[in-house]
Design a protein around this motif. Structure first.
Motif, mmCIF file in Angstrom:
data_model
loop_
_atom_site.group_PDB
_atom_site.id
_atom_site.type_symbol
_atom_site.label_atom_id
_atom_site.label_comp_id
_atom_site.label_asym_id
_atom_site.label_seq_id
_atom_site.Cartn_x
_atom_site.Cartn_y
_atom_site.Cartn_z
ATOM 1 N N ASP A 27 -4.381 2.623 3.000
ATOM 2 C CA ASP A 27 -4.708 2.238 3.997
ATOM 3 C C ASP A 27 -3.812 1.751 5.054
ATOM 4 O OD1 ASP A 27 -6.051 -1.361 3.829
ATOM 5 O OD2 ASP A 27 -3.625 -0.186 2.628
ATOM 6 N N THR A 38 9.077 5.853 2.995
ATOM 7 C CA THR A 38 8.003 6.420 2.168
ATOM 8 C C THR A 38 6.313 6.430 2.463
ATOM 9 O OG1 THR A 38 7.368 4.316 1.478
ATOM 10 C CG2 THR A 38 9.499 5.088 0.236
ATOM 11 N N GLY A 39 6.091 6.199 3.399
ATOM 12 C CA GLY A 39 4.850 6.120 3.671
ATOM 13 C C GLY A 39 4.237 4.740 3.576
ATOM 14 N N GLY A 40 4.865 3.823 2.613
ATOM 15 C CA GLY A 40 4.344 2.437 2.137
ATOM 16 C C GLY A 40 4.669 1.661 3.068
ATOM 17 N N TYR A 41 3.882 0.665 2.957
ATOM 18 C CA TYR A 41 3.792 -0.240 3.572
ATOM 19 C C TYR A 41 3.711 -1.462 2.808
ATOM 20 C CZ TYR A 41 -0.689 -1.018 4.648
ATOM 21 O OH TYR A 41 -2.342 -0.788 4.862
ATOM 22 N N SER A 85 0.590 -0.839 -0.109
ATOM 23 C CA SER A 85 0.214 0.033 -0.530
ATOM 24 C C SER A 85 1.141 1.477 0.058
ATOM 25 C CB SER A 85 -1.318 0.370 1.438
ATOM 26 O OG SER A 85 -2.195 0.809 1.033
ATOM 27 N N ILE A 86 0.825 2.323 -1.013
ATOM 28 C CA ILE A 86 1.731 3.371 -1.280
ATOM 29 C C ILE A 86 0.979 4.634 -1.974
ATOM 30 C CG2 ILE A 86 2.447 2.308 -3.616
ATOM 31 C CD1 ILE A 86 6.083 3.122 -2.203
ATOM 32 N N ALA A 87 1.166 5.359 -1.517
ATOM 33 C CA ALA A 87 0.666 6.432 -2.446
ATOM 34 C C ALA A 87 1.129 6.579 -3.877
ATOM 35 C CB ALA A 87 1.698 7.634 -2.288
ATOM 36 N N PRO A 88 -0.237 6.627 -5.049
ATOM 37 C CA PRO A 88 0.634 6.073 -6.217
ATOM 38 C C PRO A 88 1.921 7.110 -7.314
ATOM 39 C CG PRO A 88 -1.937 6.781 -6.406
ATOM 40 C CD PRO A 88 -1.527 7.123 -4.619
ATOM 41 N N SER A 89 1.727 7.845 -6.912
ATOM 42 C CA SER A 89 2.371 8.624 -7.413
ATOM 43 C C SER A 89 4.345 8.170 -7.266
ATOM 44 C CB SER A 89 2.864 10.117 -6.319
ATOM 45 O OG SER A 89 3.212 10.456 -5.664
ATOM 46 N N LYS A 90 4.320 7.547 -6.148
ATOM 47 C CA LYS A 90 5.724 6.562 -5.552
ATOM 48 C C LYS A 90 5.773 5.299 -6.179
ATOM 49 C CE LYS A 90 5.603 9.315 -1.008
ATOM 50 N NZ LYS A 90 4.999 9.725 0.267
ATOM 51 N N GLN A 129 -1.472 1.044 8.051
ATOM 52 C CA GLN A 129 -1.017 -1.086 8.711
ATOM 53 C C GLN A 129 -1.765 -0.924 9.167
ATOM 54 O OE1 GLN A 129 2.761 1.610 9.307
ATOM 55 N NE2 GLN A 129 2.951 -0.462 10.575
ATOM 56 N N ASP A 134 -1.908 12.298 -6.123
ATOM 57 C CA ASP A 134 -2.273 11.505 -5.022
ATOM 58 C C ASP A 134 -3.687 12.126 -4.975
ATOM 59 O OD1 ASP A 134 0.766 10.888 -4.092
ATOM 60 O OD2 ASP A 134 -0.186 9.439 -5.967
ATOM 61 N N VAL A 189 3.389 10.678 17.492
ATOM 62 C CA VAL A 189 3.555 8.999 16.304
ATOM 63 C C VAL A 189 3.126 9.374 15.164
ATOM 64 C CG1 VAL A 189 0.937 8.853 18.084
ATOM 65 C CG2 VAL A 189 2.080 6.832 16.848
ATOM 66 N N LEU A 224 -5.758 2.714 13.967
ATOM 67 C CA LEU A 224 -5.969 3.273 14.926
ATOM 68 C C LEU A 224 -6.214 4.781 14.590
ATOM 69 C CD1 LEU A 224 -1.804 2.269 16.369
ATOM 70 C CD2 LEU A 224 -4.338 1.929 17.288
ATOM 71 N N ALA A 275 5.915 3.251 19.037
ATOM 72 C CA ALA A 275 4.604 3.656 19.994
ATOM 73 C C ALA A 275 4.064 3.184 19.281
ATOM 74 C CB ALA A 275 4.955 5.664 19.047
ATOM 75 N N LEU A 276 3.621 2.534 17.742
ATOM 76 C CA LEU A 276 2.325 2.262 17.889
ATOM 77 C C LEU A 276 2.589 0.382 17.931
ATOM 78 C CD1 LEU A 276 2.617 3.203 13.704
ATOM 79 C CD2 LEU A 276 1.022 3.322 15.987
ATOM 80 N N THR A 288 4.784 11.561 23.256
ATOM 81 C CA THR A 288 5.476 11.151 22.204
ATOM 82 C C THR A 288 4.247 11.842 21.394
ATOM 83 O OG1 THR A 288 5.277 9.260 23.477
ATOM 84 C CG2 THR A 288 5.802 9.027 21.161
ATOM 85 N N GLU A 321 3.373 -5.628 8.523
ATOM 86 C CA GLU A 321 4.758 -4.550 8.539
ATOM 87 C C GLU A 321 4.850 -3.734 10.026
ATOM 88 O OE1 GLU A 321 5.498 -2.763 5.923
ATOM 89 O OE2 GLU A 321 6.671 -1.047 6.406
ATOM 90 N N PRO A 322 6.269 -4.429 10.047
ATOM 91 C CA PRO A 322 6.673 -3.894 11.783
ATOM 92 C C PRO A 322 6.203 -2.588 12.224
ATOM 93 C CG PRO A 322 8.396 -4.349 9.942
ATOM 94 C CD PRO A 322 7.344 -4.705 9.709
ATOM 95 N N LEU A 323 5.668 -2.229 13.310
ATOM 96 C CA LEU A 323 5.547 -1.444 14.394
ATOM 97 C C LEU A 323 6.688 -0.710 14.566
ATOM 98 C CD1 LEU A 323 2.721 -3.134 15.477
ATOM 99 C CD2 LEU A 323 2.374 -1.600 13.732
ATOM 100 N N SER A 353 -0.457 7.272 6.292
ATOM 101 C CA SER A 353 0.460 8.158 6.315
ATOM 102 C C SER A 353 -0.377 8.595 4.434
ATOM 103 C CB SER A 353 1.643 7.411 5.138
ATOM 104 O OG SER A 353 1.171 6.247 4.560
ATOM 105 N N ASP A 354 0.072 9.217 2.967
ATOM 106 C CA ASP A 354 -0.442 9.125 1.928
ATOM 107 C C ASP A 354 -0.892 8.117 1.251
ATOM 108 O OD1 ASP A 354 3.066 10.511 0.306
ATOM 109 O OD2 ASP A 354 1.926 8.892 1.577
ATOM 110 N N ALA A 355 -0.680 6.983 2.228
ATOM 111 C CA ALA A 355 -1.419 5.448 1.433
ATOM 112 C C ALA A 355 -2.775 5.605 1.773
ATOM 113 C CB ALA A 355 -0.588 4.485 1.579
#
Lengths: 394, 477, 455
Positions: free
Chosen positions: B198, A341-344, A289-294, B200, B117, B190, B204, A367-368, B188, A362-364, B194-196
């Motif tokens: 959905d 990239t913000g994707g995972y 899952s990632i922003a299309p532009s990337k 991960q 996007d 957090v 939350l 904090a998450l 903290t 995706e590993p957290l 993101s801009d994706a």
């Protein structure tokens, strides 16, 4: 609820209590069609919702349907189709990809937040889900949401539970807001575009006022000639006008022809179920899952070290890729390409030993991780439900 | 009035000077408000019948400042009440004497826009409408449009999971946010989502949206922007009765048509709105529907033809189509100013409950009975497509007896909403207003599960503690 | 909102009026969205809603104004954008006017503040004194780098000096009382408010107005004893002084009206127009002046308001210039005049464009740009940037203060786009000479003149 189903729900609650007392973790399944997704099960006992069936509410004029979690998805879809309605989020059928058998349940759809091509316009499963009943790890029956879409009363546990892969509780009933089934559906097809141009074309389509409801790209690794697909759905006159208008708008990328009816539907089912990557069966399959532009850049990066077949959905925002299931099935290469990239990425198909060894989800960040562990604890203090399914140790 | 606040922690109040001194080390002087006169402006929001003077007010300008402030408050046991534009109708931003107000109004910049996007990154203090205004020139907009969108912040929208008239087609806030940057009570920072498309892991983001400032302070958000339709046209339909209007709505949906908005107003509401907006609302109608369709001119013509045919089958008496951009603006101006315009004729409480749409005629009758039984008047505005109801109970706020009656009438109406299968709040949030009715909708177990989740983020109940959950029976873990 | 005035307090008519206003406010917060100071500062206290709340508390308790309340009320531009936005009809203007006079009565400003304000009030409303002061300013400009460091008033002096023009022209013939009759049949008779600062800073505006109206068959009288409308001191909270100015004008205009008759009182600065239209409210409780003041307010018309209901003369020049119409706050919010000026300009051939964020003040706001230089400066830059976005050839507006403020902003960015009064353009196109500002910018020399129509 009718007596037999109350009985079934009560049985479920009793099973949870029993598991709690015996400190036996449980694998939660509907019919188990997605059992192979996630880290391998760390429990011997299985708890199934198969007995919890039946549609409990369907008000077409209010666009709402509710069903017990063990109800086959197919039954829900049939009932909606009878009234010319549909689940907007077009849930995929994982069985072809995973080679599993059984009847996928509506509860499983929710647990996995299955969302197909129409997600880009109509939202994901979690956007249609408006109510849940579940049994938490304390054996308590918890409800959140209800049968109305506009509902901001209290914390939104509905969203939290959707896509939690059975780690927070056992769903017993789910309620959706649905949409009318479109009168007509057609797909514009552009041939020969490379990944970057295809995604640009999809972005242009999605930025148009024509309500593109499906935007996918099949590179020439999965098709003989690459095919960029844009779906339009609506009333008859609308589609006639919009097909033409969109064609014109995208002409700068490539000429387009279009398909309709059964052909169009079949195309999107394939996109939805990732049928292009079913074979070879031994390959591992990832979902990115990632922003299309990337997206195109990421694939180029990954290709530097891995041999992959891939295709795009969600306008480029979802990448399916398959590669040989050797070593870590590409996990480190894929994840390092995605870093920052913000994707995972999620491994959705792979042999059990690999799934046990790598991070499937995706590993957290630290904090998450703290938050996720805390939430898991708040639902399931004894770690009964699908322990370690998503994240090792949680 | 009837809603209680927690008893302030006297120990905190006694340490006020030290607390202010500590805060002053974290932010510049113009961001710290301590004088009595100046704090007073922050003692309430749009639910002005409740007012509490905060300890101090901080208006940070960066995420780092927010983190430092929250960490300090966490260490010192100081409660924090986050505030956007203070437009909450549910008392969501009303502080308490042992709390500071943390306002995000100075953090209002656009940080990034990506048209390909269709995402935007903004600071959370930016107003809802300013987000759309930023991308209008390229033909995009941010969809959720609460009536206060001119003034309300995206931070507030996220806290309440705000809706608006157009959410029938485009969804509410939670369907239009991709990510947030949030500061937890211990400081903290957090990033969630993101801009994706959905996020991960566990959703939350979905949990945070609608959490009414109790899980953290959101300082940045990544929002979805959508392409504007080629055109939009509202049409007014005047009916004699609400039953006919309600049946018409059901029939339109049954025909597979989802207009982009369907708003209902009863006669008192029509009169109030028309007096302000002069949009040409039919003053002889018992019920009014504003139905808006989008698309090219030809598409809108075709869609409206279908809708008008259906409306005629349901006894519509007046049909008025907007013929220009100005008329469209006027029609919507009337509806969107309904709450404020009501202020011209009386004081009011604006309620917010949701009901299954089929129950509208019954609920309207009952609302009328309830309000009359208290000797008051009511005007009803209703999001017909999704069942979200806004009864405006008119009363004189300078009369304490009437004020109490209005509040009780409101409570009765909300209980009725739950009784018929709906819920206490559709978009305004629980705040303090519906807090004490939560047990009508949730069992102790339901509330317990929610509070345990809440405790993961804020075990000491420092964030906006007077809100959402009944004051008794709270759990911290 | 709930109010807590004692019955005794409400016996005071001013308190009674303000209580009514406070009751209409529902604290919805819409006003914050269009308030220039809230836009810049993001602080509730510098928004109309916050100010209303501060004023409410002050008046309810009949307390002297505290420095904090004074600070935030002083920051209010009185642009009245909030009144346009408010769905509940809160008359913020009257409330803040009351607050300002309450402040002046109960709060002792700092010495330098008092002196400074005193000087402004003693000089600006009087053209002769103003002229002398400007000469002084032209000389003092050279000392700005030193003067700006004076504690307390340095920034204000700097602002004042920077706004003063380098040169001012000679006296206009219109500065003395007179009647300008029409050549042909008389269609209407109006009084013209020549103003206080306007005839000194830009006499061309009144001259253009008289020419144009004359051309239309309107007789203009500039009556004796006409002077400053009082807006300036009114906005400083000097109620007695503003009433004194107002009475003089009311007396002379009523005398004209009862004498030869008046169809309108023409005002060419929208800032003045808003105040004169409020004379009726200002004197509502004064039995001797109430009726006269109301009549004056009814007769008062902005020049564009008057022109919109009469037929303009034929155009003698063809134009397609792009004109950015800057809608002054007092025009659009104070008097709710929005479309008329644009329609007039379009009707004579101009290509009229709206300025982005047009509802936000340029920062002039009477003497605000002198008293609150920092905020005024930010608003000025913002306004100029917005105007530059649409790249006009000419900027037109209906208020002198805006012309001065925006003019300075343009020159700060080395932008030589000319800024003129709407009426100057209308006069020019229908037979008047080219306005000086346009000449300077080199516009109009090559425009075709319809000589037949010019005769």
């Amino acid at each position: 609820m009718s007596a037999p189903s109350l009985f079934a729900e009560q049985e479920l609650i009793d099973s949870v209590h029993a598991a709690r007392n015996a400190a036996t973790p449980l694998s939660i399944i509907g019919s188990g069609t997605k059992s192979q997704i996630g880290r391998p099960a760390q429990s011997d006992k299985t708890l199934s919702t198969a007995a919890l069936t039946g549609i409990t509410l369907h008000e077409p004029a209010e666009m709402v349907i509710a069903a017990r979690s063990g109800t086959p998805l197919a039954e829900v879809e049939r009932r909606l189709a009878d009234k010319k309605q549909m689940l907007p989020f077009e849930p995929m059928d994982y069985r072809p990809l995973l080679g599993s058998t059984g009847e996928p349940t509506i509860g499983g759809v929710v647990a996995a937040n299955l969302s197909g091509p129409r997600r880009i316009m109509a939202g994901a499963c979690r956007d249609s889900l408006i109510g849940i009943r579940l049994v938490n790890g304390k054996g308590e029956l918890v409800k959140s949401g209800g049968r109305v879409m506009k509902n901001v009363t209290g914390l939104d546990l509905v969203k939290l539970v959707c896509g939690s892969w059975g780690t927070l509780g056992v769903l017993t009933e789910v309620t959706f807001k649905v949409l009318p089934k479109p009168q007509r559906s057609a797909t514009l097809v552009l041939h020969g575009l490379d990944d970057a141009n295809a995604i640009a074309a999809l972005s242009a389509g999605l930025g148009s006022p024509f309500e593109v409801s499906g935007a996918a790209h099949l590179p020439n690794g999965v098709e003989r000639v690459s095919a960029t697909l844009l779906r339009l759905e609506g009333f008859d006159e609308q589609i006639t006008y919009r097909l033409d208008a969109l064609k014109k708008q995208l002409h700068r990328f490539a000429a387009a022809d279009y398909v309709e009816g059964a052909q169009s539907a079949a195309l999107w089912r394939s996109v939805r179920d990732a049928t292009f990557l079913v074979e070879p069966r031994e390959n591992a399959v990832w979902r990115i899952s990632i922003a299309p532009s990337k997206a195109a850049k990421i694939i180029a990066e990954i290709k530097k070290s891995l041999t992959i077949r891939h295709f795009y959905d969600w306008g480029g925002g979802l990448i399916w890729l398959s590669l040989p299931a050797t070593g870590d099935a590409g996990a480190s290469a894929i994840r390092s390409a995605l870093f920052g990239t913000g994707g995972y990425a999620t491994l959705v198909r792979g042999p059990a030993d690999i799934r046990a060894a790598i991070d499937v989800f995706e590993p957290l960040s630290p904090a998450l991780r703290v938050l996720t562990a805390g939430i898991k604890q708040s639902f399931d203090p004894d770690g009964l439900f699908n322990p370690g399914r998503m994240i090792a140790g949680i | 009035m009837g809603i209680a606040f927690p008893i302030p922690d006297n120990a905190i109040i006694l340490r006020r000077e030290a607390i202010i001194s500590g805060l002053s080390a974290l932010i510049p002087p113009e961001s710290l408000i301590t004088s009595e006169d100046e704090r007073r402006a922050f003692e309430t929001d749009a639910l002005t019948s409740y007012r509490r003077m905060p300890l101090a007010v901080v208006l940070p300008t960066t995420t780092e400042e927010v983190a430092a402030i929250l960490a300090f408050c966490n260490e010192n046991g100081v409660k924090v009440v986050p505030r956007g534009a203070g437009t909450s109708l549910a008392g969501g931003a009303i502080p308490q004497e042992d709390a500071i107000v943390l306002g995000v109004g100075k953090m209002n910049k656009v940080l990034d826009i990506n048209f390909g996007d269709r995402t935007m990154r903004v600071q959370s203090g930016i107003t809802n409408l300013a987000i759309s205004a930023e991308v209008a020139h390229k033909g995009f907009f941010y969809a959720p449009d609460p009536s206060s969108q001119l003034a309300c912040t995206i931070a507030g929208n996220i806290a309440m999971n705000s809706g608006g008239a157009h959410c029938l087609r485009y969804g509410v806030t939670t369907n239009n946010i991709l990510g947030v940057r949030m500061v937890l009570i211990d400081g903290t920072v957090v990033d969630i989502g993101s801009d994706a498309m959905d996020a991960q892991g566990l959703d939350l983001l979905g949990l945070i949206i609608g959490s009414e400032g109790q899980l953290g302070v959101v300082t940045e958000a990544i929002v979805r922007i959508l392409p504007m339709a080629e055109g939009a046209r509202p049409v007014l339909f005047g009916f004699e009765t609400s039953e006919e209007a309600g049946a018409c709505v059901a029939a339109i949906i049954g025909a597979g048509i989802i207009p982009v908005a369907m708003e209902f107003m009863d006669k008192p509401a029509i009169e109030i709105c028309e007096a302000f907006a002069h949009a040409g609302y039919p003053l002889d109608a018992g019920a009014l529907l504003i139905i808006e369709v989008e698309g090219s001119d030809a598409e809108m013509d075709a869609m409206l033809k279908k809708i008008v045919t259906i409306a005629k089958k349901h006894g519509v008496k007046t049909v008025k189509e907007s013929k220009s951009a100005m008329e469209t603006a006027a029609i919507w101006k009337g509806r969107k100013s309904a709450f404020g315009a009501t202020g011209r004729i009386a004081d009011y409480i604006c309620m917010d409950g949701t009901i299954p749409t089929g129950q509208l005629p019954y609920v309207l009758r009952r609302i009328d009975e309830i309000v009359k039984s208290y000797g008051l008047r009511v005007a009803n505005v209703f999001h017909a497509g999704d069942g979200n109801l806004h009864p405006l109970i008119l009363y004189n706020c300078n009369d304490p007896e009437e004020a109490n009656k209005a509040e009780e009438a409101g409570n009765d109406i909300l209980k009725l909403c739950v009784e018929v299968g709906g819920c206490l709040t559709g978009e305004h949030g629980v705040g303090i207003e519906k807090r004490d009715l939560m047990r009508h909708q949730f069992t102790e177990i339901d509330l317990g599960q929610q509070m345990r989740v809440r405790a993961v983020f804020d075990p000491k109940w420092l964030l906006n503690p007077a809100k959402v959950f009944p004051l008794d029976g709270r759990i911290s873990a | 909102m709930q109010t807590n005035f004692t019955p005794e307090a409400l016996e005071n008519p001013a308190m009674q009026a303000s209580e009514k206003i406070l009751r209409t406010c529902v604290h919805c917060g819409f006003c914050t969205a269009t308030c220039p100071t809230y836009l810049l500062l993001g602080d509730e206290l510098d928004s109309p809603r916050g100010r209303i709340y501060l004023i409410k508390d002050m008046l309810e308790n009949n307390r002297p104004a505290t420095p904090q309340v004074v600070k935030h009320v002083d920051r209010c531009l009185s642009c009245l954008s909030c009144m346009t936005t408010c769905p509940s009809g809160v008359n913020y203007m009257h409330l803040v006017d009351h607050a300002r006079s309450h402040i002046e009565k109960t709060h002792r400003r700092s010495f330098s503040d008092r002196v400074f304000r005193g000087i402004l009030a003693a000089v600006l409303p009087y053209p002769n004194r103003f002229r002398v002061a400007l000469l002084g300013a032209a000389i003092a400009k050279v000392f700005t780098p030193i003067l700006r460091h004076l504690p307390g008033i340095g920034t204000r002096i700097e602002a004042m000096l920077s706004l003063a023009p380098r040169m001012i022209g000679g006296r206009s013939t219109l500065e003395r009382p007179q009647t300008v009759s029409t050549e042909g049949p008389r269609r209407a008779r109006v009084a013209l408010l020549t103003g206080c600062a306007q005839p000194v800073l830009n006499p061309g505006i009144n001259e253009a107005t008289v020419r144009l109206l004359n051309r239309m068959g309107v007789e203009i009288v500039i009556p004796k004893d006409e002077g400053c409308c009082g807006a300036l001191v009114h906005h400083m909270g000097h109620e007695a002084e503003s009433h004194s100015f107002a009475k003089k004008n009311i007396a002379t205009w009523i005398s004209e009206s009862e004498g030869e008759g008046l169809d309108a009182i023409i005002i060419t600065a929208s800032g003045c127009g808003t105040t004169i239209k409020d004379y009726g409210f200002m004197f509502r409780d004064d039995p001797e002046w109430a009726e006269k003041a109301a009549k004056v307010s009814m007769l008062a018309k902005d020049i564009t308001e008057f022109l919109a209901t009469h037929e303009l003369p034929a155009t003698i020049r063809a134009t397609s210039h792009t004109v950015a119409y800057h809608s002054a706050c007092s025009m659009q919010h104070g008097q709710q005049i929005r479309d008329e000026p644009k329609k007039l300009l379009k009707s004579v051939g101009f290509n009229v464009k709206d300025v982005p964020e047009g509802h936000i003040c340029c920062g002039s706001a009477g003497t605000y740009n002198i008293l609150q230089p920092e905020i005024a400066g930010k608003l000025r830059s913002r306004k100029v940037a917005n105007i530059q976005k649409i790249a006009p050839e000419i900027i037109a507006t209906g208020n002198l203060g805006c012309m001065t403020q925006i003019g300075k902003g343009l020159s700060d960015t080395n932008d030589s786009t000319p800024i003129v009064h709407t009426v100057e353009l209308l006069d020019w196109i229908t037979g008047g000479p080219t306005p000086k500002a346009l000449e300077k910018a080199g516009l109009g020399a090559d425009m075709a003149i319809n000589t037949l129509a010019a005769e």
